[in-house]
Design an enzyme around this catalytic site. Structure first.
Site, PDB file in Angstrom:
ATOM      1  N   CYS A  68       0.821  -1.214   0.000  1.00  0.00           N
ATOM      2  CA  CYS A  68       0.000   0.000   0.000  1.00  0.00           C
ATOM      3  C   CYS A  68       0.853   1.262   0.000  1.00  0.00           C
ATOM      4  O   CYS A  68       0.433   2.308  -0.508  1.00  0.00           O
ATOM      5  CB  CYS A  68      -0.909   0.028   1.232  1.00  0.00           C
ATOM      6  SG  CYS A  68      -1.891  -1.452   1.510  1.00  0.00           S
ATOM      7  N   ASP A 100      -2.111  -3.550   7.736  1.00  0.00           N
ATOM      8  CA  ASP A 100      -3.210  -4.315   8.312  1.00  0.00           C
ATOM      9  C   ASP A 100      -3.190  -5.760   7.821  1.00  0.00           C
ATOM     10  O   ASP A 100      -3.432  -6.693   8.586  1.00  0.00           O
ATOM     11  CB  ASP A 100      -4.543  -3.661   7.954  1.00  0.00           C
ATOM     12  CG  ASP A 100      -4.833  -2.438   8.811  1.00  0.00           C
ATOM     13  OD1 ASP A 100      -3.890  -1.950   9.466  1.00  0.00           O
ATOM     14  OD2 ASP A 100      -5.976  -1.975   8.822  1.00  0.00           O
ATOM     15  N   CYS A 141      -2.041   2.665   3.261  1.00  0.00           N
ATOM     16  CA  CYS A 141      -2.752   1.610   3.978  1.00  0.00           C
ATOM     17  C   CYS A 141      -3.884   2.184   4.833  1.00  0.00           C
ATOM     18  O   CYS A 141      -3.920   3.382   5.134  1.00  0.00           O
ATOM     19  CB  CYS A 141      -1.777   0.794   4.829  1.00  0.00           C
ATOM     20  SG  CYS A 141      -2.433  -0.836   5.297  1.00  0.00           S
ATOM     21  N   ASP A 142      -4.765   1.303   5.257  1.00  0.00           N
ATOM     22  CA  ASP A 142      -6.069   1.670   5.801  1.00  0.00           C
ATOM     23  C   ASP A 142      -6.072   2.839   6.776  1.00  0.00           C
ATOM     24  O   ASP A 142      -6.818   3.804   6.613  1.00  0.00           O
ATOM     25  CB  ASP A 142      -6.699   0.464   6.501  1.00  0.00           C
ATOM     26  CG  ASP A 142      -7.029  -0.664   5.549  1.00  0.00           C
ATOM     27  OD1 ASP A 142      -6.736  -0.542   4.341  1.00  0.00           O
ATOM     28  OD2 ASP A 142      -7.556  -1.691   6.010  1.00  0.00           O
ATOM     29  N   LYS A 143      -5.281   2.746   7.857  1.00  0.00           N
ATOM     30  CA  LYS A 143      -5.387   3.758   8.908  1.00  0.00           C
ATOM     31  C   LYS A 143      -4.664   5.043   8.555  1.00  0.00           C
ATOM     32  O   LYS A 143      -4.839   6.072   9.217  1.00  0.00           O
ATOM     33  CB  LYS A 143      -4.861   3.203  10.241  1.00  0.00           C
ATOM     34  CG  LYS A 143      -5.559   1.930  10.699  1.00  0.00           C
ATOM     35  CD  LYS A 143      -7.053   2.014  10.629  1.00  0.00           C
ATOM     36  CE  LYS A 143      -7.718   0.688  10.918  1.00  0.00           C
ATOM     37  NZ  LYS A 143      -7.426  -0.364   9.934  1.00  0.00           N
ATOM     38  N   SER A 497     -12.216  -6.315   8.901  1.00  0.00           N
ATOM     39  CA  SER A 497     -11.618  -5.720   7.718  1.00  0.00           C
ATOM     40  C   SER A 497     -12.715  -5.303   6.758  1.00  0.00           C
ATOM     41  O   SER A 497     -13.816  -5.863   6.762  1.00  0.00           O
ATOM     42  CB  SER A 497     -10.706  -6.745   7.041  1.00  0.00           C
ATOM     43  OG  SER A 497     -10.408  -6.364   5.722  1.00  0.00           O
TER      44      SER A 497
END
Length: 587
Positions: A68, A100, A141-143, A497
């Site tokens: 990511c 993640d 990435c996600d966060k 997720s």
């Protein structure tokens, strides 16, 4: 576009370089007493012209930890070029990321949500400490995504959000695959439905390069939401990570940051209750991640916008699901990009009066005005020219309601979150199988103990109890891979997720650690999950629950020291976004 002359006007006095009075960077670049400060900048190659320019911080979480983020140095470089060419002084700085997908199913996943807070705090600290005038916040990435948006809102500097883009799908057995098929393959392997050679081949082909996970999982959900909120330009979320369009988007973000400085355009002038309603409408219409609930609540707290968890259910009830993307469908973000990206979905919602047309955006224009610009100047295809079997009209949607459901009842008095990826009329009653931690539940599934009708309960994984509210794609994918997508439910005070599918209910609040009803459950208790009625209940009387509550003893924190102990103390409840920052009260 070059910045206005008030931002870069040189004077005869070398110590007074003509910056606008409102620019914070004047604190470190102007006046004879700032000669030592300028000397430090000159050591890094900055010159008089730079020092007379708006200072734009480029927050970059590039890392070799995850695909990511592995390419974000290149994305940031394009943004820096845009800043420089528009008349700014770009200053790049780094911050952390957690993968993640790589931490999933391990103790390390507890760090994921904490990283959101650390990213927001670190960007705020650099912007504040170094007297930045503006920000371009880069995310992979996600966060990264909510963390960067939280920082922009908190600092309230002129800011542009820049997503790094998603990965292209892999190919296996003649079909497109993503990381979710690998997680589900683990479950299929455990039951003998997939052999070792096929799992190995799937593993080797699922992730072909750089970028965030390709389905409408958390990163792509939050990227789409950034457009709906107005913090990123329309059309910026969908270009793939390694496509030339991604770098054009990055360059434009740098230019736009200078326009925001010139116009003094800040997040507080963009964000409103209408912006958040738009974001929720988009999230539910595209089948976005349940994590969007948590993160939008957190962003609203930063922006001092009144938003409650029940608002998600109310908006989802009136917003049909019109995009069929992974994990519920088969298509990925790149498929959406090829037919026009997120603006295509927004336009359909707007034309059906499911979107606020007058909400502001980072360009200074409204959502409706931005759509017209995309149509007139950038070739956004007309709706009648779009041929996509995964996009539906609002009048004939994939589902009549959006994907996000908020359940409550005596098991979740403060709410719980479900993303419907299958049958909206799901009703399930079954015995509770209690697990104190994710690893215990995973072993239960992998050992073949799971039975049709089970309700797997995983507790002590909430914001404080985990701490960190772990995502549980490993368990949920194993359940699906074992053939129990429709006949086994899972509930937890942790998270899922964005790739999770099936009847999986997370964010149960209050969490077990603080004595929520989920802490009082025992093996065999009859649990009811009723999606149409939005109920999550246990078949126990209030007297029985009270008796169990009297006997309940609060657990010791899982960690006695270090960063996890700190966040065990500081996290708020999931139904309020699991925030650690008290937020701002704006004038």
């Amino acid at each position: 576009m070059a910045a206005g002359p008030d931002l870069r006007a040189m004077t005869d006095d070398p110590f007074e370089r003509g910056k606008s009075e409102r620019l914070p960077s004047r604190d470190v670049t102007e006046g004879a007493d700032r000669a030592p400060h300028r000397a430090m900048f000159r050591a890094m190659g900055f010159d008089d012209e730079d020092l007379a320019s708006p200072m734009v911080g480029v927050a970059n979480p590039a890392a070799d930890i995850t695909p990511c983020n592995v390419h974000l140095d290149d994305v940031a470089a394009s943004a820096i070029e845009g800043i420089d060419e528009a008349g700014g002084m770009p200053i790049e700085f780094g911050t952390i990321t957690i993968s993640d997908a790589i931490s999933m199913g391990t103790e390390g996943m507890k760090a994921s949500l904490i990283s959101r807070e650390v990213i927001a705090d670190s960007v705020e600290l650099v912007a504040f400490g170094e007297r930045m005038d503006a920000l371009v916040t880069v995310a992979g990435c996600d966060k990264n995504l909510p963390g960067m948006m939280m920082a922009a809102i908190r600092t309230d500097l002129p800011s542009v959000f820049l997503y790094g883009g998603s990965i292209m799908p892999g190919e296996h057995d003649g079909r497109d695959v993503t990381i979710v098929q690998v997680f589900e393959g683990v479950g299929a392997y455990g039951t003998g439905e997939m052999d070792a050679d096929e799992l190995d081949e799937l593993e080797r082909n699922a992730c072909p390069g750089a970028g965030s996970c390709g389905g409408m999982f958390t990163a792509n959900t939050m990227a789409a939401i950034s457009e709906a909120l107005g913090l990123a330009p329309l059309g910026s979320a969908s270009p793939p990570a390694e496509d030339h369009e991604r770098y054009a988007v990055a360059r434009r973000a740098g230019e736009l940051a200078l326009e925001c400085v010139e116009s003094d355009r800040r997040p507080s002038e963009i964000l409103s209750r209408e912006s958040f309603e738009n974001a929720i409408a988009l999230q539910t219409a595209i089948g976005g991640s349940t994590n969007g609930v948590l993160h939008l609540l957190a962003l609203a707290r930063e922006a001092d916008v009144d938003l409650e968890i029940d608002d998600f259910d109310e908006i989802s009830r009136r917003t049909p699901k019109i995009a069929d993307l992974q994990p519920g469908g088969a298509r990925v973000m790149n498929d959406l990009h090829e037919v026009g990206g997120v603006p295509v979905v927004i336009r359909r919602l707007l034309e059906a009066d499911r979107f606020h047309a007058d909400a502001r955006t980072v360009t200074g224009r409204t959502i409706a005005e931005e759509l017209r610009v995309l149509e007139d100047e950038h070739g956004l295809p007309a709706d009648e020219d779009i041929d996509a079997d995964f996009l539906y009209p609002v009048t004939g949607p994939k589902e009549p309601e959006g994907a996000i459901k908020i359940l409550s009842g005596n098991l979740a008095p403060d709410g719980a979150v479900l993303k419907a990826t299958g049958e909206d009329l799901f009703h399930h009653e079954g015995p509770a199988r209690i697990f104190e931690h994710e690893e215990d539940a995973m072993a239960y599934v992998q050992e073949g103990e799971i039975s049709s009708g089970d309700v797997i309960v995983i507790r002590n994984e909430g914001p404080r109890g985990g701490p960190g509210m772990r995502e549980m794609l490993g368990v949920t994918a194993a359940v699906v891979g074992a053939g129990h997508e429709d006949d086994v439910a899972l509930i937890t005070d942790g998270r899922f997720s964005g790739a999770t599918r099936g009847p999986m209910i997370g964010h149960v609040a209050p969490e077990a650690f603080v004595g929520g009803p989920i802490a009082l459950l025992e093996d065999g208790d009859e649990i009811t999950v009723d999606v149409p009625e939005r109920r999550l209940e246990v078949g126990l009387s209030e007297d029985e629950l009270d008796a169990r509550r009297e006997a309940w003893e609060a657990p010791e924190p899982a960690y006695a020291g270090g960063v996890l102990a700190k966040y065990c103390r500081d996290f708020g409840p999931a139904d309020d976004g699991a925030v650690t920052n008290p937020g701002l009260k704006r004038e």
